[in-house]
Design a protein around this motif. Structure first.
Motif, PDB file in Angstrom:
ATOM      1  N   ILE A   1       7.827   3.057  -6.067  1.00  0.00           N
ATOM      2  CA  ILE A   1       6.397   3.199  -5.809  1.00  0.00           C
ATOM      3  C   ILE A   1       5.683   3.629  -7.080  1.00  0.00           C
ATOM      4  CG2 ILE A   1       4.636   4.366  -4.437  1.00  0.00           C
ATOM      5  CD1 ILE A   1       6.661   4.666  -2.231  1.00  0.00           C
TER       6      ILE A   1
ATOM      7  N   GLU B   1      -1.328   0.674  -8.591  1.00  0.00           N
ATOM      8  CA  GLU B   1      -0.494   1.147  -7.493  1.00  0.00           C
ATOM      9  C   GLU B   1       0.184  -0.015  -6.788  1.00  0.00           C
ATOM     10  OE1 GLU B   1      -3.104   3.410  -4.972  1.00  0.00           O
ATOM     11  OE2 GLU B   1      -2.755   5.214  -6.149  1.00  0.00           O
ATOM     12  N   LYS B   2       1.476   0.168  -6.495  1.00  0.00           N
ATOM     13  CA  LYS B   2       2.181  -0.839  -5.702  1.00  0.00           C
ATOM     14  C   LYS B   2       3.459  -0.249  -5.140  1.00  0.00           C
ATOM     15  CE  LYS B   2       5.075  -3.429  -8.960  1.00  0.00           C
ATOM     16  NZ  LYS B   2       5.405  -4.744  -9.485  1.00  0.00           N
ATOM     17  N   ILE B   3       3.953  -0.894  -4.092  1.00  0.00           N
ATOM     18  CA  ILE B   3       5.206  -0.506  -3.449  1.00  0.00           C
ATOM     19  C   ILE B   3       6.133  -1.711  -3.491  1.00  0.00           C
ATOM     20  CG2 ILE B   3       6.312   0.165  -1.281  1.00  0.00           C
ATOM     21  CD1 ILE B   3       3.740   1.617  -0.534  1.00  0.00           C
TER      22      ILE B   3
ATOM     23  N   LYS C   1       0.388   9.122   1.418  1.00  0.00           N
ATOM     24  CA  LYS C   1      -0.702   8.274   1.914  1.00  0.00           C
ATOM     25  C   LYS C   1      -0.357   6.791   1.768  1.00  0.00           C
ATOM     26  CE  LYS C   1      -4.436  11.519   1.060  1.00  0.00           C
ATOM     27  NZ  LYS C   1      -5.617  11.819   0.237  1.00  0.00           N
ATOM     28  N   MET C   2       0.218   6.427   0.619  1.00  0.00           N
ATOM     29  CA  MET C   2       0.582   5.022   0.393  1.00  0.00           C
ATOM     30  C   MET C   2       1.658   4.565   1.382  1.00  0.00           C
ATOM     31  SD  MET C   2       0.601   4.803  -3.781  1.00  0.00           S
ATOM     32  CE  MET C   2       1.201   3.106  -3.818  1.00  0.00           C
TER      33      MET C   2
ATOM     34  N   GLU D   1       0.192   4.029   4.866  1.00  0.00           N
ATOM     35  CA  GLU D   1      -0.506   2.740   4.959  1.00  0.00           C
ATOM     36  C   GLU D   1       0.498   1.591   5.034  1.00  0.00           C
ATOM     37  OE1 GLU D   1      -3.332   2.327   1.774  1.00  0.00           O
ATOM     38  OE2 GLU D   1      -4.356   4.176   2.334  1.00  0.00           O
ATOM     39  N   HIS D   2       1.551   1.665   4.235  1.00  0.00           N
ATOM     40  CA  HIS D   2       2.570   0.613   4.203  1.00  0.00           C
ATOM     41  C   HIS D   2       3.248   0.450   5.565  1.00  0.00           C
ATOM     42  CE1 HIS D   2       5.697  -1.973   2.499  1.00  0.00           C
ATOM     43  NE2 HIS D   2       6.568  -1.244   3.147  1.00  0.00           N
TER      44      HIS D   2
ATOM     45  N   ILE E   1       2.358   5.009  -8.616  1.00  0.00           N
ATOM     46  CA  ILE E   1       1.255   5.836  -8.120  1.00  0.00           C
ATOM     47  C   ILE E   1       0.314   6.125  -9.278  1.00  0.00           C
ATOM     48  CG2 ILE E   1       0.697   8.020  -6.960  1.00  0.00           C
ATOM     49  CD1 ILE E   1       3.843   8.081  -6.366  1.00  0.00           C
TER      50      ILE E   1
ATOM     51  N   LYS F   1      -0.415  11.456  -2.763  1.00  0.00           N
ATOM     52  CA  LYS F   1      -0.768  10.037  -2.813  1.00  0.00           C
ATOM     53  C   LYS F   1       0.402   9.179  -2.322  1.00  0.00           C
ATOM     54  CE  LYS F   1      -3.401   6.582  -3.854  1.00  0.00           C
ATOM     55  NZ  LYS F   1      -4.672   6.304  -3.215  1.00  0.00           N
TER      56      LYS F   1
END
Length: 75
Positions: A28, A16-18, A45-46, A49-50, A30, A42
Motif C-alpha cells: 500500500i 496512493e494505491k493498493i 481508511k484506504m 474503502e478497498h 500512502i 490513512k
C-alpha cells in the motif's frame, strides 16, 4: 470471522494505491507521512474503502512504527 493480512506500507508516496501481493498480503502506497500516526490512520481508511467495510473493523495488531504491519479485519 477474523482475517489476518500482512501489509507492506510505503508512506510518503506521491500517489496512493493498493496492490494485492497474494491472498493474505498487500502493498500500500500512502501519501500521508509516517509521523504522528498519520500514515497508519490513512492506511486503515484506504483498506476500509478497498474492502467496503467500516474503518472500525480494521485493527493494526503489529508494526505500528514499522513499514511491515499485521492487521486483522473483523467480518
Amino acid at each position: 470471522m477474523k482475517t489476518k493480512y500482512t501489509i507492506f506500507a510505503k508512506p510518503g508516496a506521491k500517489k496512493e494505491k493498493i496492490e494485492k501481493v497474494n491472498e493474505t498480503a498487500f502493498k500500500i502506497w500512502i501519501n500521508a507521512p509516517a509521523k504522528n500516526n498519520q500514515a497508519n490512520e490513512k492506511l486503515v481508511k484506504m483498506l476500509a474503502e478497498h474492502f467496503k467495510i467500516a474503518p472500525g473493523q480494521i485493527k493494526i495488531i503489529s508494526g505500528f512504527k514499522n513499514k511491515i504491519k499485521t492487521i486483522v479485519i473483523n467480518n
